[in-house]
Write an enzyme that holds these catalytic residues in place. Structure first.
Site, mmCIF file in Angstrom:
data_model
loop_
_atom_site.group_PDB
_atom_site.id
_atom_site.type_symbol
_atom_site.label_atom_id
_atom_site.label_comp_id
_atom_site.label_asym_id
_atom_site.label_seq_id
_atom_site.Cartn_x
_atom_site.Cartn_y
_atom_site.Cartn_z
ATOM 1 N N LYS A 22 -73.154 -13.350 -23.367
ATOM 2 C CA LYS A 22 -72.182 -12.239 -23.332
ATOM 3 C C LYS A 22 -71.302 -12.389 -22.093
ATOM 4 C CE LYS A 22 -73.507 -8.139 -21.600
ATOM 5 N NZ LYS A 22 -72.665 -7.621 -20.507
ATOM 6 N N ASN A 23 -71.920 -12.656 -20.942
ATOM 7 C CA ASN A 23 -71.170 -12.639 -19.675
ATOM 8 C C ASN A 23 -70.356 -13.897 -19.436
ATOM 9 O OD1 ASN A 23 -72.137 -10.121 -19.363
ATOM 10 N ND2 ASN A 23 -73.642 -10.629 -17.782
ATOM 11 N N ARG A 106 -66.488 -2.289 -18.293
ATOM 12 C CA ARG A 106 -65.774 -2.600 -17.055
ATOM 13 C C ARG A 106 -65.283 -4.035 -17.026
ATOM 14 N NH1 ARG A 106 -66.753 -1.925 -12.459
ATOM 15 N NH2 ARG A 106 -66.612 -4.029 -11.645
ATOM 16 N N CYS A 130 -70.491 3.253 -13.541
ATOM 17 C CA CYS A 130 -71.316 3.210 -14.747
ATOM 18 C C CYS A 130 -72.726 3.583 -14.301
ATOM 19 C CB CYS A 130 -71.274 1.832 -15.394
ATOM 20 S SG CYS A 130 -72.153 0.630 -14.420
ATOM 21 N N ARG A 135 -69.478 0.426 -8.713
ATOM 22 C CA ARG A 135 -68.832 -0.806 -9.171
ATOM 23 C C ARG A 135 -67.328 -0.824 -8.898
ATOM 24 N NH1 ARG A 135 -71.629 -2.632 -14.666
ATOM 25 N NH2 ARG A 135 -70.885 -4.664 -13.989
ATOM 26 N N ASP A 319 -79.811 -9.005 -13.451
ATOM 27 C CA ASP A 319 -79.842 -8.663 -14.884
ATOM 28 C C ASP A 319 -81.212 -8.887 -15.508
ATOM 29 O OD1 ASP A 319 -76.447 -9.738 -15.717
ATOM 30 O OD2 ASP A 319 -77.247 -8.033 -14.600
ATOM 31 N N ILE A 341 -78.373 -6.044 -5.392
ATOM 32 C CA ILE A 341 -76.991 -6.225 -5.880
ATOM 33 C C ILE A 341 -76.338 -4.900 -6.242
ATOM 34 C CG2 ILE A 341 -75.554 -7.340 -7.648
ATOM 35 C CD1 ILE A 341 -76.876 -9.350 -5.775
ATOM 36 N N ARG A 411 -75.200 -3.723 -26.989
ATOM 37 C CA ARG A 411 -74.070 -4.273 -26.211
ATOM 38 C C ARG A 411 -74.358 -5.716 -25.804
ATOM 39 N NH1 ARG A 411 -71.646 -0.672 -21.524
ATOM 40 N NH2 ARG A 411 -70.523 -2.643 -21.414
#
Ligand code: EPZ
Length: 432
Positions: A22-23, A106, A130, A135, A319, A341, A411
């Site tokens: 996804k990223n 975002r 979020c 962020r 993540d 983070i 998502r």
């Protein structure tokens, strides 16, 4: 709204196919804005966030269409591949990214650099915070200003302009932000002159974007390092690029094997993108072995607790923090987990506690004392990765776990309940 029901206690075994990240897919889709020629992306994941971004890009004039995964050799039109999409932008029809689209995801802020680079202007809603933190985008904006853009914040929007185009410059990042590095990589690719991004993010998804940009004609040196040198080009061309495998999806299923005492082959996964998480899994007592299709994780004993601190790549990824915490809740011993983070990435903690976990949070640190068994309970998903940690906990909890608001999971995970059921889990998606 859909929910996911899990009856815990099953050992998972078999193989699972890891799809495109996804990223990586999200910034790669945005890179299409940099050229009028078709950018064809293959190994695309089927995720809600991809659909959301496609809708935003269409509002800028991007034509999104199915594509064949291989070029037609003799000119014969090959069948469209369900995981290949083409993104073509003959012209940018709109340089404004509206709040109601940006607030949903975002990553939409990534259109800022390419729009300014190609059109000389952009009006992009500030993404807003979020669940996991405020962020901000200050590093993105500071970098664009150093490439010659005029930046103003007005009525909740970023107004950026560079009527004579961007000019190369040196951009020291205050923090190795993934999104800022990606925004600036794309902007600098069309800037006039050379740019150097210092303290750049080194995540595999950033390198995947850089490699795609090079295949589009960009000139980028230092890919994979924290210093990227980009020599701007007057224009970029189309390309065909396969999205890199999703290391976070792979890490999630690897932890599923460890937490259920199972044995899973992760087909298509790239072990070298998961060095820190795989080291952790070996430390807790799991066995990691390379295969010719990816790698395999097996565990035949209760995990030992180990301490975890998230950091930027190649450190332990934020993540996977929530998923690793789920494993530590049933490990032998106590684990100190530091989230360095994001400022609020422990939303999964209250839900895990409802399942019987013993966790104490102080600021960015959680003390997790392993318990023998978790108890199934109704729990609520709050953000993407927190949701996956609740799924992992449900796989080992006694009794039934019902997870609500699973749109968070959709998502970033493709058909998670089908993939887990195929591995032997007693799991199903139920309507409201
Ligand atoms: C990307 O978000 C990922 N999203 C995130 O994955 C991931 O958690 C994050 O990188 C870190 O690895 C995508 O790639 C779409 P950052 P991004 O900019 O780019 C602060 C998921 O679950 N910061 O590296 O937004 C920021 O507040 C998602 O798939 C600034 O202060 O992350 C955060 O504390 C969640 N100013 C830290 O840096 C800025 O201008 C890391 O953010 C930018 C960031």
């Amino acid at each position: 709204m859909d929910r996911i029901r899990i009856s815990g206690g099953r050992r998972l075994a078999g193989e699972v196919t890891i799809r495109g990240a996804k990223n990586a897919a999200l910034p790669l889709m945005v890179a299409a804005l940099l050229t009028e020629e078709p950018l064809i992306l293959t190994n695309m994941p089927h995720l809600a966030d991809i659909d959301t971004l496609a809708a935003l890009l269409e509002s800028h004039g991007v034509v999104v269409a199915p594509a064949a995964s291989e070029p037609d050799s003799a000119g014969a039109a090959t069948e469209p591949d369900e995981r290949a999409l083409s993104f073509t932008v003959p012209e940018i029809t709109n340089t404004t990214a509206e709040y109601d689209l940006v607030r949903k995801m975002r990553a939409s802020v990534l259109v800022l650099g390419p729009l300014v680079a190609r059109e000389g202007r952009a009006r992009v809603s500030l993404p807003g915070g979020c669940a996991i933190g405020s962020r901000p985008v200050d590093i993105h904006l500071d970098g664009l200003a150093r490439l010659g853009a005029e930046i103003e914040l007005r009525d909740g929007y970023i107004e950026a302009s560079a009527p004579n185009g961007l000019t190369g410059g040196t951009v020291p990042l205050a923090f190795p932000s993934v999104g800022a590095t990606e925004n600036l990589l794309m902007a600098a690719s069309l800037a006039d002159g050379q740019s150097v991004i210092q303290n750049a993010a080194r995540e595999p998804e950033v390198s995947d974007l850089a490699r795609c940009l090079v295949s589009m004609g960009a000139d980028i040196e230092g890919i994979g390092t924290s210093e990227l040198t980009i020599t701007g080009q007057p224009r970029l061309k189309g390309a065909r690029h396969a999205v890199v495998a999703d290391r976070i999806e792979a890490g999630t299923y690897a932890i599923a094997a460890a937490i259920t005492g199972g044995d899973i082959e992760l087909v298509g996964a790239v072990a070298e993108h998961l060095e820190a998480p795989l080291q952790l899994l070996e430390q807790v007592g799991a066995t990691v072995s390379q295969t010719d299709r990816g790698f395999r994780i097996s565990a035949d004993q209760r995990a030992h607790a180990v301490d975890i601190a998230t950091s930027t790549y190649p450190g332990f990824p934020t993540d996977l923090q929530a998923q690793a915490m789920a494993l530590m809740t049933v490990a032998e011993g106590a684990s100190v987990i530091s989230e360095t983070i994001f400022e609020n990435r422990f939303m999964h903690v209250p839900e895990l506690i409802r399942m019987g976990a013993d966790i104490t949070v102080r600021g960015g640190t959680a003390m997790v004392r392993g318990v023998e068994r978790l108890r199934g309970a109704p729990v609520m998903a709050t953000d993407l990765r927190a949701s996956s940690s609740l799924v992992l906990a449900g796989l080992v909890a006694d009794g039934e776990t019902m997870i609500s608001r699973v749109y968070h999971i959709d998502r970033g995970y493709e058909r998670i309940e089908e993939k887990l059921a195929a591995l032997g889990a007693d799991i199903e998606r139920v309507g409201t």
